[in-house]
Structures are given as structure tokens and as C-alpha cells.
Design an enzyme around this catalytic site. Structure first.
Site, short mmCIF file in Angstrom:
data_model
loop_
_atom_site.label_atom_id
_atom_site.label_comp_id
_atom_site.label_asym_id
_atom_site.label_seq_id
_atom_site.Cartn_x
_atom_site.Cartn_y
_atom_site.Cartn_z
N ARG A 1 3.63 -0.24 -5.01
CA ARG A 1 3.37 -0.77 -3.68
C ARG A 1 2.02 -1.47 -3.59
NH1 ARG A 1 6.80 1.32 0.63
NH2 ARG A 1 5.27 0.51 2.06
N CYS B 1 0.86 -1.18 0.00
CA CYS B 1 0.00 0.00 0.00
C CYS B 1 0.90 1.24 0.00
CB CYS B 1 -0.94 0.09 1.18
SG CYS B 1 -2.11 -1.25 1.29
N LYS C 1 12.08 -14.73 -11.95
CA LYS C 1 11.78 -13.60 -12.83
C LYS C 1 10.70 -13.99 -13.82
CE LYS C 1 13.02 -11.05 -11.04
NZ LYS C 1 13.78 -10.88 -9.85
N TRP D 1 -2.95 -2.58 -1.72
CA TRP D 1 -2.68 -3.99 -1.95
C TRP D 1 -3.56 -4.72 -0.94
CZ3 TRP D 1 -0.82 -8.39 0.54
CH2 TRP D 1 -0.40 -9.44 -0.29
N ASN E 1 -1.59 1.62 5.83
CA ASN E 1 -0.75 0.60 5.22
C ASN E 1 -0.37 -0.39 6.31
OD1 ASN E 1 1.36 -0.84 4.02
ND2 ASN E 1 2.84 0.80 4.39
N GLY E 2 -0.79 -1.65 6.16
CA GLY E 2 -0.45 -2.64 7.19
C GLY E 2 -1.69 -3.43 7.57
N GLU F 1 16.85 -17.60 -9.55
CA GLU F 1 16.48 -16.21 -9.83
C GLU F 1 15.87 -16.07 -11.24
OE1 GLU F 1 15.87 -13.69 -8.33
OE2 GLU F 1 16.14 -11.99 -9.67
N GLU G 1 7.15 -14.57 -12.04
CA GLU G 1 6.44 -13.46 -11.40
C GLU G 1 5.88 -12.44 -12.40
OE1 GLU G 1 8.54 -10.85 -8.66
OE2 GLU G 1 10.41 -11.20 -9.72
N LYS H 1 5.60 -4.38 -4.36
CA LYS H 1 7.05 -4.24 -4.28
C LYS H 1 7.59 -4.51 -2.88
CE LYS H 1 11.06 -3.02 -5.98
NZ LYS H 1 11.72 -4.08 -6.76
N HIS I 1 17.75 -37.02 -9.89
CA HIS I 1 17.02 -37.50 -8.71
C HIS I 1 15.53 -37.20 -8.80
CE1 HIS I 1 20.81 -38.50 -6.87
NE2 HIS I 1 21.26 -37.30 -7.18
O1 M6R Z 1 12.53 -5.53 -0.47
P1 M6R Z 1 13.12 -6.92 -0.35
O2 M6R Z 1 14.41 -7.06 -1.06
O3 M6R Z 1 13.23 -7.34 1.11
O4 M6R Z 1 12.07 -7.86 -1.02
C1 M6R Z 1 12.22 -9.24 -1.00
C2 M6R Z 1 11.31 -9.91 -2.00
O5 M6R Z 1 9.97 -9.61 -1.71
C3 M6R Z 1 11.61 -9.50 -3.44
O6 M6R Z 1 12.93 -9.73 -3.78
C4 M6R Z 1 10.69 -10.27 -4.42
O7 M6R Z 1 11.02 -11.61 -4.44
C5 M6R Z 1 10.78 -9.64 -5.81
N1 M6R Z 1 9.47 -9.42 -6.35
C6 M6R Z 1 11.51 -10.48 -6.79
O8 M6R Z 1 11.61 -9.91 -8.03
#
Ligand code: M6R
Length: 613
Positions: free
Chosen positions: A27, A2, A490, A74, A100-101, A486, A493, A608, A509
Site C-alpha cells: 500500500r 498507506c 505491465k 505512500w 491514510n488519505g 495491458e 510499471e 496497490k 496512422h
Molecule cells: O484496485 P483497482 O483495481 O481499482 O486498481 C486500479 C488500478 O490502480 C490498477 O489496476 C493499476 O493499474 C495496477 N497497478 C496495474 O497493474
């Protein structure tokens, strides 16, 4: 999660708030809303969906005033509907709140409010806040006191911003618990509020970060910071060096694309002031690390979430290989609920772009309680992770807006590389010649990154071919094994394609059963110590009819012969190779999502900063 923006001053609050919300859409983008004090009355516009719907609504039905607050949501409690969108007004029309929260005790508070005969209009936990303030406002004449009383009853982690027609020259904001940051921006005859720096960066660089259980009352000329018990707090004013333009998309279609391309600059900045190429030395001043302290360390635990945790896995490799200190990597959401073995000889390193991730912060708190030294590798200046750590390495990436993290993945890799050299040096466990070589290799990084970025055309072609795949298997080994995780993250997501990252040696395995012509294998096989092993893995996948895309070192004829597609990367010292091999995978994921017509910067269900559990 948020986004919140607030303004008080002589200008029209509406465009400032809408502009700020635009910068914060990363956010949360389930709904958006704005409340402005217009002619002594609170005017609210809000709608489900993205910010552009709200902007159109405000254009159709304008509002104007010198004080206002806004929100991008959010959703946690209640669906993303208009009724659940913030701002929330109470029953009297005198108070409005954005939040927010999560109010963890909202059911208990709601019951109490229902017993008072108060009717609820939404399914949100936030609505309890506004009713509670109104309830206390009925008992006290003073809005600030009523807000303070109400806010101090909330449990959980939040940022709350509110104003009232009763005291039309004030905005009250508070931070409760660790998550839900609140930033105050200081202007001249005007003041700003936001959940995150980029929202107000184009108006001011002078900012105050609220600590937990602090409240702030803003008028246009004054900022009064207190604890919840009313005791005054002397604010620490931070000057933010980030460039406001770096929070704009510029010529790029998406922030993610821009941020991928910014990696030459972010990695150049990462080295600046920290690497002495003449002496072959590293300095990380904000870690406050002495030789004595470095020698005391018996174990390092890296804790983080998502992409940051994958950066930590490369970090483990680098620290163990270069500094010979045992390192564990622990996902923060697991670490925080275990009873990890941590003592005063343990260093816990949290990696976080936002510095506000709830699980990471909770893991840090736990480590601190257990007596560990706490370090943070963090991007957002003034974030909670930065403030609670004993020392930090600040990522030099500037604001990262795209939900999919890119430049905030490569910066920590270089930060860990430098940290490993520094630790080895301070502990006296590295020969000068080796240290000088490792330091000297850093000089290559920006150029190597720049070279890969020039190969985007080939990656777009592969993305065109792969854009309809249903699944993909990413394989890596050794220091490039986390790059398989990673790369897969990517892809999933932002393009919603199922992808799995796997240590290549584990294929036999189980996962090899998945390989057929419909399951492409994406192998990370640069010329590193695991190269031969990766080649045999690629051969096994080919033998089962799989189509193989390989990230390989330029000039590798063996790969050229075997692979269906190759993303060529320049020859790189192998300890730095993950910084390079990940970049084509970032571009690949980006172009697949973009070709599928998806909203790359705001993928569904994500936000984010994950400031809730
Ligand atoms: O702000 P942070 O680095 O603590 O966030 C951690 C994860 O939420 C963040 O890296 C998330 O996995 C991303 N969307 C990946 O692209």
C-alpha cells in the site's frame, strides 16, 4: 494508499504490528513507523524507506507494550523523510496519529493551529490531525470526545487511527469519506485494526468494515461503533473466507510471480458455483439480476482505472458480441468529472480489485446519483465498491499483493464472459446451442492457463534478450487489442521501460514511424478473427527492420517463419483468448523486471490501492 495496523490486547503489540505492516507494504513504502504505549508513555520508531529499515531500528532499540499502531506511507504531502513519516505525535506527547488519505482542508486547519501558537514539525497534512485532537483535549477531559470533535472537522477521504496516554486502554479509529478503509478485527480479549484485511487475517477472520463518517473505540474487550454524532451503530460482523497463506509469498521470489501462477486456481474458483455445465447455464447470484431487469437495460457503461479498465475493454467486447447490448468503457477519473449520459435504464459496472480506488468510487457515486443501476466486479470483500453497489460479482482471486495486477485481470475477463452469457440468456437473445457451447468452453480455461504457465522457461530466455530495451510497442486487434494495452502497462510499471499499447490497425496512422531495429514490436496474434490482419501488421514491422515477438497459437507456421521470438499459447476459443494471451506477457514483464534487479512487488512511485485522486 498507506497501510495502517493497530493492536490492543494482552500480547506484545510490536511484533503483531510489524508483521501486519509487512502484509501491507504494497500500500506504500516511502517510510514506515510504529508507536507503542510503553510504561504509560508513547514510544515511536519511524524511518524513511522500506519497512526492513524500521524493523532493524526496532531490533536495535526495542519497544514493548500491549497497545500500538503502525503505518507504511505512500507520500502525498511532504517528501518521504523521517520527519514526514507516521506516526505523528503532537506537542504534548500525549497523542499519536497514523493516517491514510488526504486532509483536503489542512491549510485552513494549519493556519488556525499556527494562530494558537502550535509549531509544526513536518510538512504533512496528517500533523494537523494530531494537533487538533490535542487542542480539543485541552478543552475536554475526554479523549474520545476530543478525537471525535477533531475528526469531524476533516474534509476529504481518510482512515485515521489514534491513541492517547490520557486513556491508555483505548484506540480510536475513524473513516471519513469513501476512501481510506478501516477494518476492525475481532479477537478474544484482544482487538485489531487495519486498513486492509491481509494485515490481520492470520489473527482473526471476524471483521467489521467501517462506513464513512463512522468511528470506533477499541478496548481489549470491547468494540464500540458510532456515527460522528455519537449515535450507536450495530456492527455487521463479516467472516472472511480468504486463506491467510494466500497472503504469503511461499516458495516464490515475488508476490507477482506467485499471483501469476495462482491463476489456474483463481480461474477454477471463478467458475465454481456459477457454471452449470450440464444445463449450459450461468448464475451470478449476488447481481440480483432478474429477466425483467435484464430486458430493461439499454446501455452498459464500464468504469475503472488502469488494468481494471483494460479488463473492462474486453468486457465491452464480450457483452456487445454475446448479449448485443451497447457498452461504453469510461476511465473513472474522466467519467467522474464529465456529465455522462446515464439514466435508470443504464447499468454502470465498476471493475476494481481493491474496491477502494478513489476515482472508481467517485464514478460509482455519480452514476448512482444519476439513477443508474450500479454493479461492481470487485475482489476485496467488504470494500466500499462492493457495499455501495446494487449487485456485484466477486472476483475469486483471494488477496492480490503485488502492485502489478495479474490474477485480478484474468478473473474479470471470465466474469464478463459469464455475465454476457447470463444477460443474453435472460433477454432471450441467444440460441440454446450457442449458449451451451459458450458455457462448455469455460471448462477449458484452467487447463489452458496451466499449459502456458509451463512455458515459463522460453519466456525467461526472451526476457534475457530483451531486458535492456528502451522501448516497446505492443499491438493487438479486436478482442485482443486491450491485451496490447495491458501487456505494455505491465512492462512499464515494473521494469520502467517505456512501452505503448496500440490497436494494430492504427499503426499506419502514425506509430509505424517509430519502428526500427531499436523498437521491438510485441504482437498479439492468436488464431482469432483478426489473425490475417495481424499477420500483415507483423510483415510491415519486419519490413522496417523491427524485431518482432509474437504471441501466437501453437502450430502456427506462418508466425514461426516471420517472428524473431514466439510465445506459443494453446488453441483457445477466441472469445476466451485474452485470458490466455495475456499470461505470457505478464511473465515476460515479470522476468524483465526481475532480471533488471528491480523491486517487482513494490515499483517506484506506485501503490496497490490508489485511494487518493
Ligand atoms: O484496485 P483497482 O483495481 O481499482 O486498481 C486500479 C488500478 O490502480 C490498477 O489496476 C493499476 O493499474 C495496477 N497497478 C496495474 O497493474
Amino acid at each position: 494508499m498507506c497501510g495502517i495496523v493497530g493492536y490492543i490486547g494482552d500480547q506484545d503489540a510490536t511484533p503483531i504490528i510489524l508483521n501486519g505492516l509487512k502484509k501491507l507494504e504494497y500500500r506504500g513504502y516511502d517510510s514506515a513507523g510504529i508507536a507503542v504505549l510503553q510504561d504509560g508513555k508513547i514510544e515511536v520508531r519511524r524511518d524513511a524507506g522500506k519497512l526492513n529499515k524500521l524493523t532493524a531500528m526496532v531490533e536495535m532499540n526495542p519497544m514493548t507494550g500491549n497497545l500500538g499502531i503502525g503505518h507504511t506511507r505512500w507520500a502525498t504531502h511532504g517528501m518521504p523523510t523521517v520527519n514526514n513519516a507516521h506516526p505523528h505525535m503532537g506537542s504534548t506527547g500525549e497523542v499519536v496519529v497514523v493516517h491514510n488519505g488526504i486532509v483536503e482542508n489542512y491549510l485552513e486547519l494549519k493556519e488556525e493551529l499556527l494562530a494558537e501558537g502550535i509549531q509544526f514539525k513536518s510538512e504533512t497534512d496528517t500533523e494537523t490531525i494530531v494537533h487538533l485532537i490535542e487542542l480539543y483535549l485541552g478543552l475536554e477531559a475526554d479523549f474520545t470526545a476530543a478525537a471525535c470533535k477533531a475528526l469531524s472537522r476533516l474534509r476529504g477521504a481518510h482512515g485515521v487511527v489514534t491513541f492517547s496516554t490520557r486513556e491508555p486502554d483505548k484506540i480510536v479509529a475513524a473513516r471519513i469519506g469513501n476512501a481510506g478503509g478501516v477494518v476492525v478485527g475481532l479477537g478474544d480479549g484482544e482487538n485489531y485494526l487495519a486498513s486492509d484485511i491481509p494485515a490481520i487475517l492470520e489473527y482473526t477472520r471476524r471483521m467489521i468494515f467501517l462506513e464513512s463518517e463512522q468511528m470506533v473505540v477499541l478496548t481489549k474487550d470491547e468494540v464500540k461503533l458510532t456515527n460522528f454524532d455519537g449515535s450507536p451503530v450495530k456492527p455487521e460482523i463479516n467472516t472472511i473466507s480468504w486463506d491467510p497463506v494466500s497472503a504469503e509469498k511461499g516458495e516464490y521470489r515475488h508476490f507477482m510471480q506467485k499471483e501469476i501462477h495462482e491463476q489456474v486456481r483463481s480461474l477454477t474458483d471463478t467458475l465454481a458455483g456459477r457454471v452449470d455445465f450440464d444445463q449450459g447455464k450461468i448464475s451470478l447470484a449476488q447481481l440480483n439480476l432478474t429477466a425483467e431487469k435484464a430486458k430493461q437495460i439499454q446501455k452498459i457503461i464500464i468504469t475503472a482505472c488502469g488494468t481494471a479498465a483494460y479488463a473492462g475493454m474486453v468486457g465491452k467486447f464480450l457483452i456487445e458480441h454475446i448479449a448485443r447490448i451497447p457498452v461504453e468503457v469510461d476511465i473513472a477519473s474522466e467519467f467522474r468529472y464529465r456529465d455522462p449520459i446515464v439514466d435508470e435504464n443504464t447499468v454502470v459496472i465498476a471493475v476494481s480489485q481493491s474496491g477502494e480506488t478513489a476515482d472508481t468510487l467517485a464514478a460509482m457515486e455519480l452514476a448512482k446519483r444519476k439513477g443508474a443501476t450500479l454493479w461492481a466486479n470487485v475482489n476485496v470483500i467488504g470494500s466500499q465498491a462492493m457495499r455501495i453497489s446494487d449487485g456485484f460479482i466477486s472476483m475469486q482471486t483471494g488477496p492480490e499483493i503485488g502492485v502489478a495486477s495479474t490474477k485480478a485481470f484474468t478473473a474479470p475477463l471470465v466474469d464478463f464472459y459469464m455475465l454476457a452469457i447470463l444477460l443474453a440468456d435472460l433477454r432471450g437473445t441467444i440460441k440454446e446451442k450457442e449458449r451451451r457451447q459458450l458455457v462448455s468452453d469455460l471448462r477449458l480455461v484452467p487447463n489452458l492457463v496451466s499449459k502456458i504457465l509451463q512455458s515459463e522457461e522460453g519466456i525467461i530466455q526472451a526476457a534475457r534478450e530483451f531486458k535492456f530495451i528502451k522501448s516497446a510497442l505492443y499491438l493487438g486487434r479486436g478482442i485482443n487489442m486491450p491485451i496490447a494495452y495491458e501487456g505494455a502497462l505491465k512492462l512499464k510499471e515494473i521494469s520502467y521501460i517505456h512501452a505503448e499499447g496500440y490497436p494494430a490497425g492504427e499503426m499506419k496512422h502514425g506509430p509505424i514511424a517509430l519502428v526500427d531495429r531499436d523498437m521491438p514490436v510485441i504482437a498479439i496474434a492468436p488464431k482469432d478473427p483478426w489473425y490475417e490482419k495481424m499477420i500483415s501488421q507483423i510483415e510491415q514491422a519486419k519490413a522496417r527492420g523491427g524485431s518482432v515477438l509474437v504471441v501466437a497459437t501453437e502450430g502456427d507456421e506462418k508466425v514461426a517463419e516471420l517472428a524473431d521470438h514466439v510465445f506459443w499459447v494453446p488453441e483457445t476459443p477466441w472469445l476466451l483468448s485474452p485470458v490466455i494471451t495475456v499470461i505470457p506477457l505478464q511473465m515476460f514483464a515479470y522476468h524483465i523486471a526481475s532480471l533488471r534487479g528491480l523491486d517487482v512487488d513494490q515499483p517506484r512511485n506506485l501503490a496497490k490501492s490508489v485511494t487518493v485522486e
